[in-house]
Design an enzyme around this catalytic site. Structure first.
Site, PDB file in Angstrom:
ATOM      1  N   GLU A   1       0.759  -1.136   0.032  1.00 26.41           N
ATOM      2  CA  GLU A   1       0.193  -0.454   0.110  1.00 26.41           C
ATOM      3  C   GLU A   1       0.630   1.420  -0.166  1.00 26.41           C
ATOM      4  O   GLU A   1       2.031   1.330   0.299  1.00 26.41           O
ATOM      5  CB  GLU A   1      -0.834  -0.152   1.594  1.00 26.41           C
ATOM      6  CG  GLU A   1      -2.462  -0.971   1.302  1.00 26.41           C
ATOM      7  CD  GLU A   1      -3.076  -1.319   1.842  1.00 26.41           C
ATOM      8  OE1 GLU A   1      -3.771  -1.178   1.928  1.00 26.41           O
ATOM      9  OE2 GLU A   1      -2.193  -0.849   3.867  1.00 26.41           O
TER      10      GLU A   1
ATOM     11  N   CYS B   1       3.662   8.773   1.759  1.00 26.26           N
ATOM     12  CA  CYS B   1       3.591   7.626   2.805  1.00 26.26           C
ATOM     13  C   CYS B   1       3.982   6.128   1.534  1.00 26.26           C
ATOM     14  O   CYS B   1       3.633   5.240   0.790  1.00 26.26           O
ATOM     15  CB  CYS B   1       2.807   7.331   3.060  1.00 26.26           C
ATOM     16  SG  CYS B   1       3.568   5.989   4.393  1.00 26.26           S
TER      17      CYS B   1
ATOM     18  N   CYS C   1       6.590  -7.234   7.030  1.00 27.99           N
ATOM     19  CA  CYS C   1       7.810  -7.004   8.034  1.00 27.99           C
ATOM     20  C   CYS C   1       8.409  -7.966   8.891  1.00 27.99           C
ATOM     21  O   CYS C   1       7.298  -8.939   9.816  1.00 27.99           O
ATOM     22  CB  CYS C   1       7.857  -5.699   8.664  1.00 27.99           C
ATOM     23  SG  CYS C   1       8.712  -4.983  10.000  1.00 27.99           S
TER      24      CYS C   1
ATOM     25  N   CYS D   1       6.760  -5.477  15.316  1.00 28.22           N
ATOM     26  CA  CYS D   1       6.229  -4.694  16.798  1.00 28.22           C
ATOM     27  C   CYS D   1       5.175  -5.406  17.116  1.00 28.22           C
ATOM     28  O   CYS D   1       3.989  -5.307  16.033  1.00 28.22           O
ATOM     29  CB  CYS D   1       6.658  -2.958  16.275  1.00 28.22           C
ATOM     30  SG  CYS D   1       8.571  -2.972  15.687  1.00 28.22           S
TER      31      CYS D   1
ATOM     32  N   CYS E   1       1.977  -3.153  15.737  1.00 26.95           N
ATOM     33  CA  CYS E   1       1.520  -3.027  13.787  1.00 26.95           C
ATOM     34  C   CYS E   1       0.675  -4.164  12.585  1.00 26.95           C
ATOM     35  O   CYS E   1       1.554  -5.325  13.220  1.00 26.95           O
ATOM     36  CB  CYS E   1       3.468  -2.554  13.306  1.00 26.95           C
ATOM     37  SG  CYS E   1       3.615  -2.135  11.582  1.00 26.95           S
TER      38      CYS E   1
ATOM     39  N   CYS F   1      -0.849   5.313  10.152  1.00 26.69           N
ATOM     40  CA  CYS F   1       0.068   4.889  10.768  1.00 26.69           C
ATOM     41  C   CYS F   1       0.044   3.923  10.824  1.00 26.69           C
ATOM     42  O   CYS F   1      -1.286   3.193  11.966  1.00 26.69           O
ATOM     43  CB  CYS F   1       0.451   5.227  12.150  1.00 26.69           C
ATOM     44  SG  CYS F   1       1.617   7.182  10.512  1.00 26.69           S
TER      45      CYS F   1
HETATM   46  N1  SAH Z   1       9.768   0.156   9.619  1.00 26.52           N
HETATM   47  C1  SAH Z   1       9.379   1.577  10.199  1.00 26.52           C
HETATM   48  C2  SAH Z   1       8.596   2.274   9.584  1.00 26.52           C
HETATM   49  C3  SAH Z   1       7.373   1.872   9.188  1.00 26.52           C
HETATM   50  S1  SAH Z   1       6.093   2.117  10.309  1.00 26.52           S
HETATM   51  C4  SAH Z   1       9.140   2.069  12.263  1.00 26.52           C
HETATM   52  O1  SAH Z   1       8.731   1.252  12.758  1.00 26.52           O
HETATM   53  O2  SAH Z   1       9.536   3.377  11.528  1.00 26.52           O
HETATM   54  C5  SAH Z   1       5.899   3.889  10.049  1.00 26.52           C
HETATM   55  C6  SAH Z   1       5.460   5.085  12.284  1.00 26.52           C
HETATM   56  O3  SAH Z   1       3.760   3.854  11.712  1.00 26.52           O
HETATM   57  C7  SAH Z   1       6.373   3.804  12.759  1.00 26.52           C
HETATM   58  O4  SAH Z   1       6.861   5.104  13.723  1.00 26.52           O
HETATM   59  C8  SAH Z   1       5.616   2.536  13.548  1.00 26.52           C
HETATM   60  O5  SAH Z   1       5.756   2.826  14.780  1.00 26.52           O
HETATM   61  C9  SAH Z   1       3.905   3.715  13.700  1.00 26.52           C
HETATM   62  N2  SAH Z   1       3.129   2.725  14.039  1.00 26.52           N
HETATM   63  C10 SAH Z   1       3.144   1.201  14.107  1.00 26.52           C
HETATM   64  N3  SAH Z   1       1.941   0.381  13.750  1.00 26.52           N
HETATM   65  C11 SAH Z   1       1.164   1.885  14.361  1.00 26.52           C
HETATM   66  C12 SAH Z   1       0.071   1.813  15.111  1.00 26.52           C
HETATM   67  N4  SAH Z   1      -0.950   0.515  14.624  1.00 26.52           N
HETATM   68  N5  SAH Z   1      -1.052   3.248  15.277  1.00 26.52           N
HETATM   69  C13 SAH Z   1       0.122   4.117  14.976  1.00 26.52           C
HETATM   70  N6  SAH Z   1       2.148   3.660  15.176  1.00 26.52           N
HETATM   71  C14 SAH Z   1       1.743   2.837  14.065  1.00 26.52           C
HETATM   72 FE1  SF4 Z   2       7.787  -3.249  11.529  1.00 25.43          FE
HETATM   73 FE2  SF4 Z   2       5.522  -2.162  11.684  1.00 25.43          FE
HETATM   74 FE3  SF4 Z   2       8.413  -2.501  13.823  1.00 25.43          FE
HETATM   75 FE4  SF4 Z   2       7.716  -0.721  11.238  1.00 25.43          FE
HETATM   76  S1  SF4 Z   2       6.470  -0.998  13.561  1.00 25.43           S
HETATM   77  S2  SF4 Z   2       9.571  -2.550  12.631  1.00 25.43           S
HETATM   78  S3  SF4 Z   2       7.118  -1.756  10.254  1.00 25.43           S
HETATM   79  S4  SF4 Z   2       6.954  -4.063  12.381  1.00 25.43           S
END
Ligand code: SAH
Ligand code: SF4
Length: 365
Positions: A95, A108, A115, A119, A122, A341
């Site tokens: 996306e 974006c 990934c 985390c 996410c 995000c």
């Molecule tokens: N992998 C990279 C970039 C993609 S995620 C990273 O982790 O930085 C982009 C941003 O969205 C990151 O700061 C991530 O922590 C945040 N993010 C991920 N899941 C989220 C969620 N469910 N709600 C709000 N922010 C989220």
């Molecule tokens: Fe991967 Fe989501 Fe963690 Fe970013 S926030 S490193 S996309 S698992």
């Protein structure tokens, strides 16, 4: 039309394109002409590149291709945010999201299908990992968005900023992400300035150091917790690169590009949003080249967290302000079309389960 075996030109940096042309006995300056057609005018047909000789155009049509990802769907949010689901090779989809704001438009961009870093808050991480995007698939997202938004070279551009904050961890796909960012910056590519291209990372320290030397765009770091115990739980890569090591790399990076690092902090109800943690966070970042971006958690199906209340977020932000830290709260955009995000999911068939994920799943049994 070029057939199978044709070399893919989309995503080649200027140097790589010059090298490829040179190896075919073609003068390198044609690379600049071709890049203008491809990236500035969005042309993917060699025949339309009218300032190239007829012979070169027909040679290119036989040996090379410019292949953009296919658009599977487009959604438009009530707030104007647009999300495209793009088909990439191998039956997968990623996306891309466009966020219009007064005076600027931010795209974006995704870097991986899924990934591996897992985390805990996410949606992309919850899907597991399938593969890295190629540099052509990464820069192709800009071309497709530009086309869909009706951008013209002569008029003001709709895309003024790019954030590598879509699906995936960009520094885990360094090899393809850096050439794609070079094309975003190139005078014959998208001509964006370094401060308008931001890479967000969960903290892959060795690659952060390398990036600082090789392509120091603006850096955002997903911190989310001010102590290692909590960060280990939220951002499992912290077990490999803990906070002290991560911050050292951040200050080194800021020293190289002379700009602030943006620290992202997702606001999870009752998990990382207490006043005590705000004070601890301020202690880590005070008097440093740092600014903080609070991100209200965006829910997704199967997610285990809730968003902190507005008053909790405000109280957290006030503490950081009082400690002298530049802080803003990111307003969720496009959440009615699951474009905010952490909500990006695409279509991923998990091929690799992260060892950290397996460990956690095992522990839960
Ligand atoms: N992998 C990279 C970039 C993609 S995620 C990273 O982790 O930085 C982009 C941003 O969205 C990151 O700061 C991530 O922590 C945040 N993010 C991920 N899941 C989220 C969620 N469910 N709600 C709000 N922010 C989220
Ligand atoms: Fe991967 Fe989501 Fe963690 Fe970013 S926030 S490193 S996309 S698992």
């Amino acid at each position: 039309m070029s057939g199978p075996g044709a070399i893919e030109l989309l995503g080649m940096t200027r140097g790589q394109l010059e090298g490829w042309l040179g190896s075919r006995g073609v003068k390198p300056f044609h690379a600049r002409q071709m890049m203008k057609w491809i990236y500035r005018r969005g042309v993917d047909d060699f025949d339309a590149m009218t300032d190239l000789s007829r012979t070169l155009r027909s040679d290119l049509s036989e040996t090379a291709s410019i292949r953009l990802p296919g658009v599977l769907s487009e959604n438009v949010s009530t707030d104007g945010t647009r999300k495209w689901l793009l088909a990439v090779d191998g039956g997968q989809a990623v996306e891309t999201v466009f966020i219009p704001e007064p005076g600027r438009g931010t795209l974006c961009v995704s870097s991986q299908v899924g990934c591996v870093l897992d985390c805990s808050f996410c949606a992309t991480g919850a899907q597991g990992f399938n593969r890295n995007l190629t540099s052509g698939e990464i820069i192709g997202q800009l071309l497709l968005a530009q086309r869909a938004l009706g951008d013209r070279e002569s008029e003001g551009r709709a895309i003024t900023n790019v954030v590598m904050m879509g699906m995936g961890e960009p520094l885990a796909n360094y090899r393809n992400v850096v050439p794609a960012m070079e094309l975003m910056l190139d005078d014959y590519g998208f001509e964006l300035s370094r401060r308008r291209v931001t890479l967000s990372t969960s903290g892959l320290v060795p690659q952060m150091r390398r990036l600082g030397d090789e392509c120091n765009v603006a850096l955002a770091v997903s911190l989310h917790a001010p102590d290692d115990d909590l960060r280990d739980e939220l951002v499992p890569i912290n077990r490999r690169h803990p906070i002290a090591e991560l911050l050292d790399a951040c200050w080194e990076y800021a020293g190289k590009n002379g700009r602030h690092i943006t620290f992202e902090y997702v606001m999870l109800d009752g998990v990382n949003d207490s006043p005590a943690l705000a004070r601890k966070l301020a202690g880590l970042l005070r008097n440093r080249p740092a600014k903080v971006n609070l991100i209200p958690f965006n829910p997704y199906p199967g997610g285990r967290y809730r968003r902190s209340s507005d008053s909790t977020i405000q109280a957290f932000q006030d503490i950081l302000h009082h400690q002298g830290l530049r802080t803003m709260t990111r307003r969720p955009r496009g959440d009615d079309i699951a474009a905010a995000c952490g909500q990006l999911a695409g279509q991923v068939e998990n091929r690799i389960t992260s060892p950290l994920h397996a460990k956690r799943a095992g522990a839960a049994q």
